[in-house]
Design a protein around this motif. Structure first.
Motif, PDB file in Angstrom:
ATOM      1  N   VAL A  42       9.516   2.435   4.307  1.00 26.03           N
ATOM      2  CA  VAL A  42       9.070   1.659   3.153  1.00 26.03           C
ATOM      3  C   VAL A  42       9.854   0.366   3.086  1.00 26.03           C
ATOM      4  CG1 VAL A  42       9.041   1.636   0.626  1.00 26.03           C
ATOM      5  CG2 VAL A  42       8.356   3.680   1.854  1.00 26.03           C
ATOM      6  N   GLY A  43       9.206  -0.703   2.652  1.00 23.39           N
ATOM      7  CA  GLY A  43       9.867  -1.985   2.461  1.00 23.39           C
ATOM      8  C   GLY A  43       9.811  -2.400   1.001  1.00 23.39           C
ATOM      9  N   PRO A  95       5.632  -2.689  -3.340  1.00 18.52           N
ATOM     10  CA  PRO A  95       6.406  -2.168  -2.212  1.00 18.52           C
ATOM     11  C   PRO A  95       5.470  -1.847  -1.053  1.00 18.52           C
ATOM     12  CG  PRO A  95       6.296  -0.549  -3.976  1.00 18.52           C
ATOM     13  CD  PRO A  95       5.673  -1.796  -4.494  1.00 18.52           C
ATOM     14  N   ASP A  96       5.989  -2.027   0.153  1.00 20.44           N
ATOM     15  CA  ASP A  96       5.157  -1.897   1.348  1.00 20.44           C
ATOM     16  C   ASP A  96       5.397  -0.575   2.061  1.00 20.44           C
ATOM     17  OD1 ASP A  96       4.212  -4.544   0.971  1.00 20.44           O
ATOM     18  OD2 ASP A  96       6.046  -5.300   1.889  1.00 20.44           O
ATOM     19  N   TYR A  97       4.346  -0.039   2.656  1.00 20.50           N
ATOM     20  CA  TYR A  97       4.418   1.162   3.469  1.00 20.50           C
ATOM     21  C   TYR A  97       4.111   0.771   4.911  1.00 20.50           C
ATOM     22  CZ  TYR A  97       3.303   5.823   5.259  1.00 20.50           C
ATOM     23  OH  TYR A  97       3.277   6.977   5.996  1.00 20.50           O
ATOM     24  N   PHE A  98       5.053   1.015   5.810  1.00 19.98           N
ATOM     25  CA  PHE A  98       4.901   0.695   7.226  1.00 19.98           C
ATOM     26  C   PHE A  98       4.744   1.992   8.004  1.00 19.98           C
ATOM     27  CE2 PHE A  98       7.314  -2.673   5.278  1.00 19.98           C
ATOM     28  CZ  PHE A  98       6.792  -3.831   5.826  1.00 19.98           C
ATOM     29  N   SER A 107       1.674  -7.483  10.655  1.00 18.68           N
ATOM     30  CA  SER A 107       1.015  -6.345  10.035  1.00 18.68           C
ATOM     31  C   SER A 107       2.038  -5.411   9.403  1.00 18.68           C
ATOM     32  CB  SER A 107       0.213  -5.605  11.104  1.00 18.68           C
ATOM     33  OG  SER A 107       1.099  -5.014  12.034  1.00 18.68           O
ATOM     34  N   VAL A 108       1.610  -4.189   9.158  1.00 19.71           N
ATOM     35  CA  VAL A 108       2.484  -3.150   8.612  1.00 19.71           C
ATOM     36  C   VAL A 108       2.779  -2.101   9.670  1.00 19.71           C
ATOM     37  CG1 VAL A 108       1.863  -3.494   6.197  1.00 19.71           C
ATOM     38  CG2 VAL A 108       0.451  -2.005   7.625  1.00 19.71           C
ATOM     39  N   GLN A 145       0.808  -1.221   0.000  1.00 22.15           N
ATOM     40  CA  GLN A 145       0.000   0.000   0.000  1.00 22.15           C
ATOM     41  C   GLN A 145       0.847   1.280   0.000  1.00 22.15           C
ATOM     42  OE1 GLN A 145      -2.699  -0.710   3.329  1.00 22.15           O
ATOM     43  NE2 GLN A 145      -4.225  -1.471   1.885  1.00 22.15           N
ATOM     44  N   ILE A 146       1.899   1.305  -0.793  1.00 24.66           N
ATOM     45  CA  ILE A 146       2.721   2.509  -0.923  1.00 24.66           C
ATOM     46  C   ILE A 146       1.888   3.688  -1.434  1.00 24.66           C
ATOM     47  CG2 ILE A 146       3.550   1.987  -3.260  1.00 24.66           C
ATOM     48  CD1 ILE A 146       5.567   3.673  -0.445  1.00 24.66           C
TER      49      ILE A 146
END
Length: 127
Positions: free
Chosen positions: A85-86, A52-55, A65-66, A37-38
């Motif tokens: 970001v991951g 890409p992931d948004y933490f 989770s994130v 959910q970037i």
């Protein structure tokens, strides 16, 4: 061939003035609730169609989770603030992109700085 695992912290510094918008990933339109959910991180997007992931610490959905600092990829405090970001790469070819606040000048040298951290299942960034 080596690859970079999740949990990448990024802060940019370009020529004594930060030209990257939302460089600490603090500003968001909506709290992320799952991986990929970037799009919720303001000014950043996913040009490659990957995930890409948004933490962000705004999400407290448990250890898988994130959330920040504890999430499915391990425990990692944000370098500054509450977000990061991951990405996976280069095998997965995930990356993020943002439009700079000002255009770069031809012939000018720029300094770029990026902070990274390996995910829980990988103790190296490159090998």
């Amino acid at each position: 061939m080596g690859f970079l695992r999740r949990n990448v912290l990024i802060v940019f510094s370009l020529s004594a003035q930060n030209l990257a918008p939302n460089f600490g990933f603090e500003s968001y339109s909506q709290c992320p609730t799952q991986h990929g959910q970037i799009i919720f991180c303001n000014n950043w997007y996913n040009p490659a169609g990957r995930s890409p992931d948004y933490f962000n610490s705004c999400w407290n959905g448990g250890p898988y989770s994130v959330d920040v600092p504890s999430n499915i990829f391990g425990y990692q405090e944000a370098l500054t603030g509450v977000g990061y970001v991951g990405i996976l790469g280069p095998a997965a070819r995930e990356y993020i992109q943002a439009e700079l606040l000002e255009p770069l000048d031809t012939g000018q040298c720029y300094y770029i700085e990026m902070f990274t951290s390996p995910g829980l299942d990988n103790n190296t960034l490159c090998y």
